[in-house]
Structures are given as C-alpha cells and as structure tokens.
Design a protein around this motif. Structure first.
Motif, PDB file in Angstrom:
ATOM      1  N   VAL A  49       0.830  -1.203   0.000  1.00 50.06           N
ATOM      2  CA  VAL A  49       0.000   0.000   0.000  1.00 50.06           C
ATOM      3  C   VAL A  49       0.865   1.254   0.000  1.00 50.06           C
ATOM      4  N   ASP A  50       1.984   1.242   0.716  1.00 46.15           N
ATOM      5  CA  ASP A  50       2.888   2.393   0.716  1.00 46.15           C
ATOM      6  C   ASP A  50       3.427   2.685  -0.681  1.00 46.15           C
ATOM      7  N   VAL A  51       3.767   1.633  -1.422  1.00 53.90           N
ATOM      8  CA  VAL A  51       4.355   1.805  -2.751  1.00 53.90           C
ATOM      9  C   VAL A  51       3.297   2.148  -3.802  1.00 53.90           C
ATOM     10  N   VAL A  52       2.205   1.407  -3.816  1.00 53.24           N
ATOM     11  CA  VAL A  52       1.188   1.551  -4.864  1.00 53.24           C
ATOM     12  C   VAL A  52       0.242   2.710  -4.581  1.00 53.24           C
ATOM     13  N   GLY A  53      -0.085   2.923  -3.324  1.00 51.39           N
ATOM     14  CA  GLY A  53      -1.062   3.949  -2.954  1.00 51.39           C
ATOM     15  C   GLY A  53      -2.459   3.361  -2.923  1.00 51.39           C
ATOM     16  N   LEU A  54      -3.160   3.578  -1.852  1.00 50.79           N
ATOM     17  CA  LEU A  54      -4.490   3.003  -1.675  1.00 50.79           C
ATOM     18  C   LEU A  54      -5.451   3.423  -2.779  1.00 50.79           C
ATOM     19  N   GLU A  55      -5.306   4.661  -3.252  1.00 51.89           N
ATOM     20  CA  GLU A  55      -6.192   5.164  -4.309  1.00 51.89           C
ATOM     21  C   GLU A  55      -5.996   4.427  -5.634  1.00 51.89           C
ATOM     22  N   ASN A  56      -4.904   3.695  -5.773  1.00 57.10           N
ATOM     23  CA  ASN A  56      -4.630   2.940  -6.999  1.00 57.10           C
ATOM     24  C   ASN A  56      -4.979   1.458  -6.886  1.00 57.10           C
ATOM     25  N   ILE A  57      -5.580   1.068  -5.784  1.00 53.08           N
ATOM     26  CA  ILE A  57      -6.016  -0.316  -5.599  1.00 53.08           C
ATOM     27  C   ILE A  57      -7.527  -0.333  -5.755  1.00 53.08           C
ATOM     28  N   PRO A  58      -8.041  -0.935  -6.838  1.00 50.52           N
ATOM     29  CA  PRO A  58      -9.473  -0.865  -7.138  1.00 50.52           C
ATOM     30  C   PRO A  58     -10.389  -1.210  -5.967  1.00 50.52           C
TER      31      PRO A  58
END
Length: 75
Positions: A49-58
């Motif tokens: 989540v730190d790397v991808v970002g929560l807003e980028n996880i559908p």
C-alpha cells in the motif's frame, strides 16, 4: 484515516509452515507458524500500500486512507 479490512487465506504448505494469500491486494507470503504468516502478510500489505497507494487499488479506491490493516482470517 480509516481502517481497511483484508483477508488472510491460510493454507498449510507441503514443506511445512503456511502460505497466506490476500485476494484484495493479490499478494502471497508465508511463515513457519500461523502467527508468523499473518505477521508477514501485514508487513507485505503495508509495504504494498505504501508503494502503490491506496487510491490505486481498485478494491479500496474510493475515499479510504490506511490507518491500520485489519485481517479477516479464513482457513
């Protein structure tokens, strides 16, 4: 910030220990004990989540921010 729930699907590994999969984040890890496997999943999920970002996880994209991860353990 809010809490998000992720699922920990535990499966005994053939060579011993446990494999744990999180379908919401599509990540897999393992540990020698259930506790270690869950710890490893929490660690992997936080890093992901730190790397991808929560807003980028559908699954979590709409208005959530991570305060902590809550696991729902299946298995």
């Amino acid at each position: 910030m809010t809490t998000i729930k992720i699922t920990a699907e535990l499966t005994p590994a053939e060579e011993g220990g446990y494999v744990v999969y999180c379908p919401e984040l599509d990540i897999t890890t393992e540990g020698e004990t259930v506790e270690e496997a869950v710890y490893m999943l929490k660690d992997a999920a936080n890093g992901y989540v730190d790397v991808v970002g929560l807003e980028n996880i559908p699954h979590f994209a709409k208005g959530h921010q991570v305060k902590e991860l809550e696991l729902v353990i299946n298995g």
